[in-house]
Scaffold this active site. Structure first.
Site, PDB file in Angstrom:
ATOM      1  N   ASP A   1       0.841   1.486   9.268  1.00 58.61           N
ATOM      2  CA  ASP A   1       0.307   1.058  10.562  1.00 58.61           C
ATOM      3  C   ASP A   1       1.368   1.033  11.656  1.00 58.61           C
ATOM      4  OD1 ASP A   1      -2.129   0.780   9.400  1.00 58.61           O
ATOM      5  OD2 ASP A   1      -2.088  -1.398   9.276  1.00 58.61           O
TER       6      ASP A   1
ATOM      7  N   GLU B   1      -9.764  -0.118  12.622  1.00 60.48           N
ATOM      8  CA  GLU B   1     -10.625  -0.931  11.750  1.00 60.48           C
ATOM      9  C   GLU B   1     -10.600  -2.414  12.134  1.00 60.48           C
ATOM     10  OE1 GLU B   1      -9.111  -0.921   7.660  1.00 60.48           O
ATOM     11  OE2 GLU B   1      -7.077  -0.651   8.424  1.00 60.48           O
TER      12      GLU B   1
ATOM     13  N   GLY C   1       0.829  -1.211   0.000  1.00 60.05           N
ATOM     14  CA  GLY C   1       0.000   0.000   0.000  1.00 60.05           C
ATOM     15  C   GLY C   1       0.855   1.249   0.000  1.00 60.05           C
TER      16      GLY C   1
END
Lengths: 342, 342, 342, 342
Positions: free
Chosen positions: A128, A222, A10
């Protein structure tokens, strides 16, 4: 010397800063030439590359994304993947490869290096912040900044209507973004994947906040899940999210809080906004230093290593070791910030 | 237990976050009571204080400045200063004092604690990031962010007019803000107090940048000085700045660059904008954790210590040791970023 | 003279700036006293109010939300609503009422004033900018700024992965936020409620953008609907959103685009972030001037009017006229920006 | 049809948005070809130009500055200037010229068009917003936003130290930036070039603010001058600024306020930061619409006109008329905001 560069996984603010630093130092100090492979591992697999030189990297420092493109293509899952990569590298005369990516991308680099003798140097990338061996990864500070600004904004709308506002932030397996942005934004509840949450406790915090005449902000990663997942599933509250269940914990929470406390609740899912755009000053600093140290390692022939931040120093660690386990929020730290809940 | 809190020295984004964390944890977990002294050491000297409780600290996390006010008053220079402070503390029943401040403020705390037995815990504060013993101090990241955004903006105006833009940032004795914001902003020259600069080298970098058809940005710390300071003074270029000479290096540079290279140059002095306003997410995180750990030290009776950041951990160090020497930019790091000059 | 103030409907950055301006000018220049009613019309209905004076409004200019709270309570739907409001005003000695709100809130004010003789002055508030009679309403510029910044960020992530990114912004009946932020953010498709969209045309624009080797951004107002809504409903694509269908057009679009073009698509729903937080400079200017002119109208006994922006002037218009019809995007303007589609 | 484009005068956020809109619409809708002249009028004087097509203008919407470069070169002051420009245009086959600039640039365009028959269309550009005939010019909103954010930041540092903070903003002949940012930032004194200020009145406001236990912010346009300029000059306070006196009013004010009130005062000169960087959403909207309408005028053969904003409409006005007089702050408006002084 001819050096290949690729960015995988990502996208993340700071990737361009790494590329620029590698090329600037490599060309100016060491006289390297550079090949930029397109779209992560797909580039060397398919032989697609661009030339990287000083004019190519001019002006890219403040730009998000990656000028090389990215993908999640994994050569270990492609037929003959490793051999095709070796062929491309040989054909293009690439002597060493800098791979910028997360667990998956670096895992391939480690195998390429250890098992097939391709000289690789890794630069860690995960928005993250869940890669062990480094204190921080670039992109994380930018994401936390964006999430914190959003929480700041939501406070005023929560107070004006005396509503619960649930903010869902990134973090599938690690709660770093939720923890940092929740603490920085003055959230009243922070929920992370590392600790299953008790919806009744959440509602108790929400209610206690209203009793003090303030409106609560709930920040949820999430990947956070409720304690009694089964019960949740049985009453059907969750299954409407189907396979995108992970991205749906925010909405589920708002509904449950409304149902159980009788207070209005709204959800905001920050989504991709967190990973785009110009990197923060901290991330530009970190990404640039990662790039400078990575090209030093290449130059010195120190392969199979990844650059990492320790305190204010950039160090080198074996790639394989760095990707061996996920860095998650430890219980002590979660308890430390818990003083602000409710 | 009754705990006093004061903030001394120049203001810094994150001071309120420290105060809030101390009070929230102290009241909720330990049952402490709090006295907030006004305007640094002037508060206990003159017996001026306010009550600090949970309602007082609500909503202050994102606010710059300090709700307690600040000053540079040094009780060691006041007649009978220490005794007057001891009297105030005794009269108000204060059992321990958390002092949030830089070298000067903490130096007083160290003496109060070591020589006069007043239980003190320190929280480091310097926007310049020049306190040894801690990786970072809060406020620094905010200042770097503001300076970086300004540099981003100046690039476009420099390019449009093919001018040199000189940006003077904070940093009297240490060049951390210049180094970080200069690197993050893509500056072409960065000048710091730690290394006397050669104006001819600066002009060479400026000229080389123009040759590549780009306009140069020069970032200079307010405390940077030219190598041949005497020559500078003799030709009168500097003495028009009188006693505020330090804040004038930016303007002096612009004039010298114009004179020597024939290119138009303009100066922007960022000034107080760098130290005001809402703290960055990083600074809120750091300041909050400093506050939480400081009140833990108070609670545990661990006096004479200062909280500090090491990697991602908060540790405790003796105050006296922490303030013993300035943390400056070491030559290796300055050389590392030098690859981007010119 | 004693003046009541209330804020009704959804919150909006700038409400506090209006309140501050009214109170500052009213107290200082005209010697008015002020009563702030809580939570829109619920305040006078239930007799709940706070005192508003200069200390109360200090420091609120940059703060989002409303210190008075808000609600959607409509006294015309409450038993005896108007009479109860008149009673409260009489009991509290209120001579005139400044109502800050949108169509609904102002509609009540118009009736109160015209039919029941309660002196009212209106201040228009709608974040969607859909109130006729005024060029702009405050809050809109802030919302457009936030949405534009989000679109800026999404460009880099779209390019890095060559994905479609769909951004859903506010706007149930009017597409102003979508139009302004989409144009300012360089979107490749903008969909507004005023014109039913053709999903095939949308996909054609998306495809053409990819052909030029760029990744498309689609900005869609929450109230936008496809041309053949029936077909959409019949194939079940929409009904999973149930009664919150309006907030779901973004996700529906991403799915349809993926299905029809074979390209990956992701959705970001900006939600409440758009209406919270500190107002932009433009909104603070507009809101402050609205407040100053509203209290002038009160002072002059000019009732039943609403303040409005015309060019750079603040004028007064009859409330009833101002709320008579929605201001929507006209087809010419939509065609004008259409040059950037695809 | 072949259209020339140039940008003259000081740079301004939004210039690139104008260029992009002109080229996008001109190429796509009208089939025009474009020549971009470099560095304002210097380009056609010296025959220096670049090709402008759709790839050239991609991605420039959010970027400050101007890809064409700018200068203050005035062809009316160059020997044979107009003839040389006509020659360049003829040689390059340019049928019409879009000139984007302020009073000076547009003045040349007006003469070129009226006296020499060169078809010109003007786009107004002045960051100071002082061009009559248009409600706003692009760049102004961005500058006001930057100045307002700076003032927001300075409040907290002013309060923490109980100091006066003087902020000098742009505005040589018109006080629009000072007025808007000062009002939006909650300044306690705003000084503009249109009204000579009384230093004693300024000090009275400052003192009254301190009496209310708050620290004052003074916003001053660079072109503001004191009432008794002679006295000021006589006591020598001003002449140390020499010919850059205009940029020195902020420092002069701080010194005078310190001397007269005994309170500490500090100055921040925002400088070039105000005119660089990414344009605000409003400015992107306005600049884009200006570009679209300018190329329409070219296409329709409507020469000698300038596009202008009236309310929410873009209209055309004769260039000569538009540049005939400066738009300054009228006394009524200054009085209106004066309610917040002190």
């Amino acid at each position: 010397m001819r050096v290949g560069v690729l960015t995988g996984g990502g996208d993340c603010p700071g990737l361009n800063a790494v590329i620029r630093a590698i090329v600037r130092k490599g060309v100016q100090e060491y006289g390297h030439e550079f090949v930029g492979f397109r779209d992560g591992w797909r580039g060397p697999l398919e032989g697609r590359s661009i030339r990287l030189d000083i004019p190519t990297v001019r002006g890219i420092l403040p730009r998000g994304g990656t000028i090389l493109g990215s993908s999640r293509t994994n050569p270990l899952k492609e037929e003959d993947g490793i051999r095709r990569i070796k062929d491309t590298l040989a054909r293009q005369g690439v002597d060493a490869l800098v791979t910028i990516g997360g667990e998956d991308t670096l895992g391939v680099a480690a195998r390429l290096c250890d098992e097939y003798g391709v000289p690789c140097v890794g630069v860690p990338k995960t928005i993250d912040n869940d890669l062990s061996a480094t204190d921080y990864t670039f992109g994380f500070d930018t994401a936390v900044g964006i999430a914190t600004e959003a929480i700041d904004r939501l406070h005023t709308t929560a107070e004006s209507h005396m509503r619960v506002l649930v903010v869902e932030v990134m973090g599938r397996h690690a709660g770093w973004i939720a923890l940092h942005s929740g603490l920085a934004g003055g959230a009243n509840v922070i929920l992370i994947p590392e600790q299953r949450f008790d919806i009744e406790q959440v509602c108790a915090w929400v209610t206690s906040r209203f009793r003090a005449s303030y409106a609560p902000i709930v920040v949820v990663a999430e990947g956070a899940v409720p304690k009694d997942g089964d019960v949740v599933l049985k009453d059907g509250s969750l299954d409407s999210f189907g396979h995108v269940r992970l991205s749906g914990v925010g909405e589920w929470l708002a509904k449950e809080i409304e149902r159980r406390t009788g207070k209005e609740a709204r959800t905001t899912v920050l989504g991709h906004v967190q990973r785009g755009g110009t990197p923060s000053a901290f991330d530009r600093w970190l990404a640039t230093r990662f790039g400078l140290h990575a090209i030093d390692a290449v130059h010195e022939g120190d392969h199979g290593v990844m650059v990492a931040l320790r305190g204010t120093d950039i160090v080198r660690v074996p790639i394989a070791e760095a990707t061996a386990r996920l860095k998650t929020v430890n219980p002590e730290l979660y308890t430390e910030v818990g003083v602000f809940f409710g």
